[in-house]
Write a protein that holds these residues in place. Structure first.
Motif, PDB file in Angstrom:
ATOM      1  N   LEU A 165       0.824  -1.211   0.000  1.00  0.00           N
ATOM      2  CA  LEU A 165       0.000   0.000   0.000  1.00  0.00           C
ATOM      3  C   LEU A 165       0.857   1.259   0.000  1.00  0.00           C
ATOM      4  O   LEU A 165       0.627   2.200  -0.742  1.00  0.00           O
ATOM      5  CB  LEU A 165      -0.910   0.009   1.243  1.00  0.00           C
ATOM      6  N   GLU A 166       1.888   1.253   0.873  1.00  0.00           N
ATOM      7  CA  GLU A 166       2.690   2.465   1.039  1.00  0.00           C
ATOM      8  C   GLU A 166       3.591   2.753  -0.161  1.00  0.00           C
ATOM      9  O   GLU A 166       3.868   3.891  -0.479  1.00  0.00           O
ATOM     10  CB  GLU A 166       3.547   2.351   2.310  1.00  0.00           C
ATOM     11  N   TRP A 167       4.102   1.698  -0.828  1.00  0.00           N
ATOM     12  CA  TRP A 167       5.127   1.900  -1.858  1.00  0.00           C
ATOM     13  C   TRP A 167       4.595   1.897  -3.287  1.00  0.00           C
ATOM     14  O   TRP A 167       5.338   2.087  -4.235  1.00  0.00           O
ATOM     15  CB  TRP A 167       6.226   0.833  -1.731  1.00  0.00           C
ATOM     16  N   GLY A 168       3.316   1.679  -3.425  1.00  0.00           N
ATOM     17  CA  GLY A 168       2.740   1.654  -4.770  1.00  0.00           C
ATOM     18  C   GLY A 168       2.997   2.947  -5.523  1.00  0.00           C
ATOM     19  O   GLY A 168       3.288   2.948  -6.717  1.00  0.00           O
ATOM     20  N   GLU A 169       2.942   4.047  -4.792  1.00  0.00           N
ATOM     21  CA  GLU A 169       3.135   5.348  -5.411  1.00  0.00           C
ATOM     22  C   GLU A 169       4.543   5.478  -6.008  1.00  0.00           C
ATOM     23  O   GLU A 169       4.742   6.177  -7.000  1.00  0.00           O
ATOM     24  CB  GLU A 169       2.914   6.418  -4.339  1.00  0.00           C
ATOM     25  N   ALA A 170       5.507   4.804  -5.376  1.00  0.00           N
ATOM     26  CA  ALA A 170       6.889   4.848  -5.884  1.00  0.00           C
ATOM     27  C   ALA A 170       7.115   3.790  -6.964  1.00  0.00           C
ATOM     28  O   ALA A 170       8.237   3.580  -7.415  1.00  0.00           O
ATOM     29  CB  ALA A 170       7.873   4.644  -4.729  1.00  0.00           C
ATOM     30  N   GLY A 171       6.024   3.135  -7.380  1.00  0.00           N
ATOM     31  CA  GLY A 171       6.153   2.145  -8.462  1.00  0.00           C
ATOM     32  C   GLY A 171       6.746   0.825  -8.012  1.00  0.00           C
ATOM     33  O   GLY A 171       7.232   0.045  -8.830  1.00  0.00           O
ATOM     34  N   ILE A 172       6.726   0.575  -6.691  1.00  0.00           N
ATOM     35  CA  ILE A 172       7.324  -0.668  -6.188  1.00  0.00           C
ATOM     36  C   ILE A 172       6.228  -1.702  -5.963  1.00  0.00           C
ATOM     37  O   ILE A 172       5.244  -1.426  -5.270  1.00  0.00           O
ATOM     38  CB  ILE A 172       8.096  -0.413  -4.880  1.00  0.00           C
ATOM     39  N   ARG A 173       6.384  -2.868  -6.552  1.00  0.00           N
ATOM     40  CA  ARG A 173       5.395  -3.947  -6.405  1.00  0.00           C
ATOM     41  C   ARG A 173       5.844  -4.909  -5.308  1.00  0.00           C
ATOM     42  O   ARG A 173       7.029  -5.258  -5.223  1.00  0.00           O
ATOM     43  CB  ARG A 173       5.263  -4.715  -7.717  1.00  0.00           C
ATOM     44  N   VAL A 174       4.907  -5.328  -4.476  1.00  0.00           N
ATOM     45  CA  VAL A 174       5.217  -6.221  -3.363  1.00  0.00           C
ATOM     46  C   VAL A 174       4.243  -7.389  -3.378  1.00  0.00           C
ATOM     47  O   VAL A 174       3.028  -7.186  -3.278  1.00  0.00           O
ATOM     48  CB  VAL A 174       5.106  -5.480  -2.010  1.00  0.00           C
ATOM     49  N   ASN A 175       4.741  -8.590  -3.551  1.00  0.00           N
ATOM     50  CA  ASN A 175       3.867  -9.765  -3.591  1.00  0.00           C
ATOM     51  C   ASN A 175       4.417 -10.871  -2.706  1.00  0.00           C
ATOM     52  O   ASN A 175       5.621 -10.925  -2.424  1.00  0.00           O
ATOM     53  CB  ASN A 175       3.709 -10.242  -5.029  1.00  0.00           C
ATOM     54  N   VAL A 176       3.512 -11.736  -2.270  1.00  0.00           N
ATOM     55  CA  VAL A 176       3.886 -12.783  -1.319  1.00  0.00           C
ATOM     56  C   VAL A 176       3.660 -14.154  -1.951  1.00  0.00           C
ATOM     57  O   VAL A 176       2.636 -14.386  -2.596  1.00  0.00           O
ATOM     58  CB  VAL A 176       3.039 -12.665  -0.030  1.00  0.00           C
ATOM     59  N   LEU A 177       4.633 -15.047  -1.760  1.00  0.00           N
ATOM     60  CA  LEU A 177       4.485 -16.440  -2.178  1.00  0.00           C
ATOM     61  C   LEU A 177       4.291 -17.300  -0.933  1.00  0.00           C
ATOM     62  O   LEU A 177       4.990 -17.111   0.058  1.00  0.00           O
ATOM     63  CB  LEU A 177       5.748 -16.926  -2.896  1.00  0.00           C
ATOM     64  N   HIS A 178       3.361 -18.245  -1.003  1.00  0.00           N
ATOM     65  CA  HIS A 178       3.178 -19.163   0.118  1.00  0.00           C
ATOM     66  C   HIS A 178       3.510 -20.592  -0.317  1.00  0.00           C
ATOM     67  O   HIS A 178       2.641 -21.318  -0.791  1.00  0.00           O
ATOM     68  CB  HIS A 178       1.723 -19.111   0.620  1.00  0.00           C
ATOM     69  N   PRO A 179       4.758 -21.003  -0.159  1.00  0.00           N
ATOM     70  CA  PRO A 179       5.099 -22.387  -0.510  1.00  0.00           C
ATOM     71  C   PRO A 179       4.712 -23.343   0.615  1.00  0.00           C
ATOM     72  O   PRO A 179       4.531 -22.929   1.757  1.00  0.00           O
ATOM     73  CB  PRO A 179       6.618 -22.356  -0.671  1.00  0.00           C
ATOM     74  N   ASN A 180       4.583 -24.609   0.240  1.00  0.00           N
ATOM     75  CA  ASN A 180       4.375 -25.634   1.269  1.00  0.00           C
ATOM     76  C   ASN A 180       5.080 -26.921   0.846  1.00  0.00           C
ATOM     77  O   ASN A 180       5.130 -27.238  -0.344  1.00  0.00           O
ATOM     78  CB  ASN A 180       2.886 -25.921   1.463  1.00  0.00           C
ATOM     79  N   ALA A 181       5.590 -27.618   1.857  1.00  0.00           N
ATOM     80  CA  ALA A 181       6.162 -28.941   1.637  1.00  0.00           C
ATOM     81  C   ALA A 181       7.197 -28.948   0.514  1.00  0.00           C
ATOM     82  O   ALA A 181       7.099 -29.710  -0.431  1.00  0.00           O
ATOM     83  CB  ALA A 181       5.047 -29.945   1.353  1.00  0.00           C
ATOM     84  N   VAL A 182       8.168 -28.033   0.629  1.00  0.00           N
ATOM     85  CA  VAL A 182       9.298 -28.035  -0.307  1.00  0.00           C
ATOM     86  C   VAL A 182      10.398 -28.839   0.378  1.00  0.00           C
ATOM     87  O   VAL A 182      10.997 -28.380   1.344  1.00  0.00           O
ATOM     88  CB  VAL A 182       9.759 -26.599  -0.612  1.00  0.00           C
ATOM     89  N   PHE A 183      10.596 -30.048  -0.086  1.00  0.00           N
ATOM     90  CA  PHE A 183      11.427 -30.982   0.686  1.00  0.00           C
ATOM     91  C   PHE A 183      12.893 -31.017   0.284  1.00  0.00           C
ATOM     92  O   PHE A 183      13.705 -31.596   0.975  1.00  0.00           O
ATOM     93  CB  PHE A 183      10.824 -32.387   0.589  1.00  0.00           C
ATOM     94  N   ASP A 184      13.238 -30.414  -0.881  1.00  0.00           N
ATOM     95  CA  ASP A 184      14.648 -30.493  -1.284  1.00  0.00           C
ATOM     96  C   ASP A 184      15.451 -29.346  -0.673  1.00  0.00           C
ATOM     97  O   ASP A 184      16.215 -28.679  -1.336  1.00  0.00           O
ATOM     98  CB  ASP A 184      14.776 -30.520  -2.809  1.00  0.00           C
ATOM     99  N   THR A 185      15.264 -29.090   0.618  1.00  0.00           N
ATOM    100  CA  THR A 185      16.026 -28.056   1.312  1.00  0.00           C
ATOM    101  C   THR A 185      16.794 -28.690   2.463  1.00  0.00           C
ATOM    102  O   THR A 185      16.548 -29.840   2.820  1.00  0.00           O
ATOM    103  CB  THR A 185      15.092 -26.961   1.872  1.00  0.00           C
ATOM    104  N   GLY A 186      17.709 -27.887   3.036  1.00  0.00           N
ATOM    105  CA  GLY A 186      18.624 -28.406   4.045  1.00  0.00           C
ATOM    106  C   GLY A 186      17.957 -29.081   5.239  1.00  0.00           C
ATOM    107  O   GLY A 186      18.423 -30.113   5.722  1.00  0.00           O
ATOM    108  N   ILE A 187      16.815 -28.541   5.709  1.00  0.00           N
ATOM    109  CA  ILE A 187      16.216 -29.101   6.931  1.00  0.00           C
ATOM    110  C   ILE A 187      15.624 -30.492   6.720  1.00  0.00           C
ATOM    111  O   ILE A 187      15.484 -31.265   7.651  1.00  0.00           O
ATOM    112  CB  ILE A 187      15.111 -28.180   7.532  1.00  0.00           C
ATOM    113  N   TRP A 188      15.249 -30.781   5.467  1.00  0.00           N
ATOM    114  CA  TRP A 188      14.604 -32.068   5.210  1.00  0.00           C
ATOM    115  C   TRP A 188      15.633 -33.135   4.821  1.00  0.00           C
ATOM    116  O   TRP A 188      15.794 -33.466   3.654  1.00  0.00           O
ATOM    117  CB  TRP A 188      13.543 -31.933   4.115  1.00  0.00           C
TER     118      TRP A 188
END
Ligand code: ZN
Length: 661
Positions: free
Chosen positions: A574-597
């Motif tokens: 909301l705050e940065w739209g005026e400056a032309g900055i886009r902000v989006n969120v990704l919600h991943p789940n169950a990504v198993f090829d990472t260090g913790i898994w």
């Protein structure tokens, strides 16, 4: 100048062409002889064609090949008899010459022969070597360059006055060679351009090149014009305060004038600083490059001091002047100058990619040395404005620009990814790199510095993002390396082992929030001044979690912190739209090829659900596996043009979750 010929090594290269490859690579190893595709070599070989006819073929370096890494297929085989007939033509336009070269190559798929091919053809020797040796240029680029060259070499070389590369130069060389060459002649010096050597064998021609350049070096040493690197007061180095805001502003202005985003790298090594601080740099640095080969890639800007407004003004003036010239001559325009000298910053190098900026740096570093030595000899003199202009708008150079084709989607752009040592963060960095961005990877794990190997477009920095001082230092380093910031991927986070609320201490709670939430506030705040200067608009991708919409028991701190982060991202959008900055969120789940898994964790988890590991990995609506790479690709696409009109969005990447849908 050291002769690198190794008889044992050379004996492994059997044919004439193989010998040509070996000695070309030796030349390519010395950056004071050839740099980034500069220089070229050839060999004339008698061959029998498919019909059993004998013909003489000139194998000449193909364009797009570097001598250092050239192979046999990097040489274009051209019919010598035709080249010699061409050389006797009255005149030949550049497009005609290029066409004649291309249509007289004997192997389909061979690279385009060098524009200096006809010149190689007219020299009546089997092996011909050509370099733009720094030491020779330091002598030729002086007011009495020709006299000095004759003093150094006597009758051993033919001297050719400056002519723009192409057909006219080949003719001028042929003429001069006929007039001046003697049986003892071993080379040819082209004023303001470079040097040729030749011989009956690869070893002889290479050896003569080394010997000739060595004589130039000895001459410079004898005249006290060799060890001249530091010509100005160096004083303090790197003790400047933060300059990232100024650099990002400058990069913004340059990009605007160029019409596309550029990378701006800053170098405050002693050589660059000394040159930039020398009292006469304003004068000297404007006198042109050392050899035409360097022109397009190292246009210079005036020295102005650390004043962004003045730089921008100079850029605008430069741009308008060149736009007018281009219009007049109906040629293409690539208006971005490549090198900026500044008494405080040192040297700034501009390119459409980190690699291009690096090439500009290398070329200009050598130019600085040539200038310093020529100055010590009696005054550096480059080509005249008119000669520079002719070269810059030369048909062949313009064609080269056109050939370079469509740039990748993030060409000239810069991205910062947190938690980039492994897993999703590393995958995001890789996806952004694949699309042409320069990437800064931050991680508390030092592996972040090494995984990419040595490449100019990636900078891995060890950084604890919960430390504001660490973040400030990392941003300063990043902007000095690439000039600004266009994309920010907030990925770093921790996922502690499950703790039920009745046992959840405030300390654990706070430590999760400090990484997953607080650090991201610091990053967002500190990156804002940079992101709002992004030439095509800033972009932020926040890696959230399925837990925001569908939390799990035992993960209170994690789920709450990711939910708070998502809410923070929505306010930022909301705050940065005026400056032309886009902000989006990704919600991943169950990504198993990472260090913790690890294998064990996966096995234990799947067993607790009564599933096989394979079934557990695909336990979602689409029954598909979600890999780090998939998340990285989506994060990069979110920064790209397809999502240009999207901000504040939350996108799941989880194979479909029945609790979320
Ligand atoms: Zn050349």
């Amino acid at each position: 100048m050291k002769n690198l010929w190794d008889a044992a090594e050379a004996s492994k290269y059997q044919s004439d062409l193989a010998q040509r490859v070996y000695s070309s690579q030796l030349l390519g190893r010395d950056p004071s002889l050839v740099l980034h595709g500069g220089g070229n070599t050839s060999v004339k070989i008698r061959e029998r064609n498919l019909l059993g006819e004998e013909e003489e073929i000139l194998y000449v370096k193909g364009s797009g090949w570097d001598l250092e890494t050239i192979r046999e297929d990097g040489f274009a085989p051209v019919r010598l008899a035709h080249l010699l007939k061409l050389a006797r033509a009255e005149a030949l336009s550049d497009p005609q010459m290029v066409n004649e070269l291309a249509t007289h190559v004997t192997r389909a798929g061979a690279p385009a022969p060098s524009v200096e091919t006809i010149l190689h053809a007219v020299l009546p020797h089997k092996f011909v070597d050509h370099t733009h040796a720094d030491a020779v240029l330091a002598i030729t680029n002086t007011p009495d360059g020709e006299a000095r060259v004759r003093e150094v070499y006597g009758d051993d070389v033919v001297v050719v006055p400056y002519v723009m590369p192409g057909f006219d130069l080949a003719k001028a060389c042929a003429l001069q060679f006929e007039k001046e060459a003697r049986p003892s002649t071993v080379g040819m010096v082209l004023l303001h351009h470079g040097i040729f050597s030749f011989g009956a064998t690869a070893e002889e021609s290479y050896g003569r090149m080394i010997e000739l350049v060595d004589r130039a070096e000895s001459y410079l040493k004898a005249k006290g014009a060799w060890e001249v690197r530091a010509t100005g007061p160096i004083g303090h180095i790197g003790h400047m305060g933060p300059i990232r805001a100024e650099l990002a502003t400058l990069r913004h202005e340059i990009s605007e004038c160029a019409g596309f985003p550029v990378v701006l790298s800053t170098h405050s090594d002693p050589q660059a600083l000394a040159f930039a601080r020398a009292a006469d740099v304003r004068n000297v640095s404007q006198r042109g490059p050392a050899t035409p080969d360097h022109i397009l890639r190292t246009k210079r800007l005036p020295m102005l001091g650390r004043d962004v407004e003045a730089y921008a003004e100079a850029y605008r003036e430069y741009f308008l002047r060149h736009a007018a010239n281009a219009k007049e001559t109906k040629t293409m325009l690539d208006p971005a100058p490549r090198v900026i000298m500044d008494g405080e910053l040192g040297m700034g190098c501009v390119g459409r990619s980190a690699k291009e900026a690096g090439i500009a740096r290398d070329l200009y570093s050598h130019t600085i040395e040539v200038i310093a030595r020529a100055e010590a000899l009696g005054g550096y003199r480059a080509l005249s404005e008119k000669e520079l202009f002719e070269f810059e708008y030369w048909d062949l150079e313009q064609a080269k620009l056109r050939r370079s084709g469509k740039p990748p989607v993030f060409a000239g752009e810069i991205a910062l990814v947190t938690g980039a040592a492994s897993g999703i963060g590393k995958a995001c960095a890789e996806s952004l790199l694949r699309r042409g961005a320069a990437v800064i990877g931050l991680d508390i794990d030092p592996a972040v510095t090494a995984w990419a190997g040595a490449r100019p477009d990636y900078l891995g920095l060890t950084c604890d993002i919960t430390s504001a001082a660490d973040v400030a230092t990392a941003l300063e380093t990043a902007v000095r390396a690439y000039g600004g910031l266009d994309m920010l991927v907030l990925n770093a986070g921790i996922f502690p082992a499950g703790t039920p609320i009745e046992k959840l201490g405030l300390e654990e709670w706070r430590s999760v929030f400090s990484v997953n939430l607080d650090a991201n506030l610091t990053l967002l705040r500190e990156c804002y001044p940079l992101l709002k200067l992004a030439p095509t608009g800033g972009r932020v991708v926040v890696i959230g979690s399925k837990n925001v919409a569908a939390p799990g028991p035992g993960a209170a701190a994690y789920s709450a912190s990711k939910a708070a982060l998502t809410q923070l991202a929505r306010v930022v959008a909301l705050e940065w739209g005026e400056a032309g900055i886009r902000v989006n969120v990704l919600h991943p789940n169950a990504v198993f090829d990472t260090g913790i898994w690890t294998e064990e964790v996966l096995k234990a988890r799947s067993e607790s659900y009564g599933l096989s590991v394979e079934a557990y990995k695909r336990n979602n609506v689409l029954q598909t596996e979600v890999r780090s790479e998939d998340v990285g690709e989506l994060a990069a696409e979110l920064c790209g043009p397809i999502f240009a009109r999207t901000t504040g969005a939350q996108i799941p990447i989880d194979g479909g979750n029945d609790r979320v849908i």
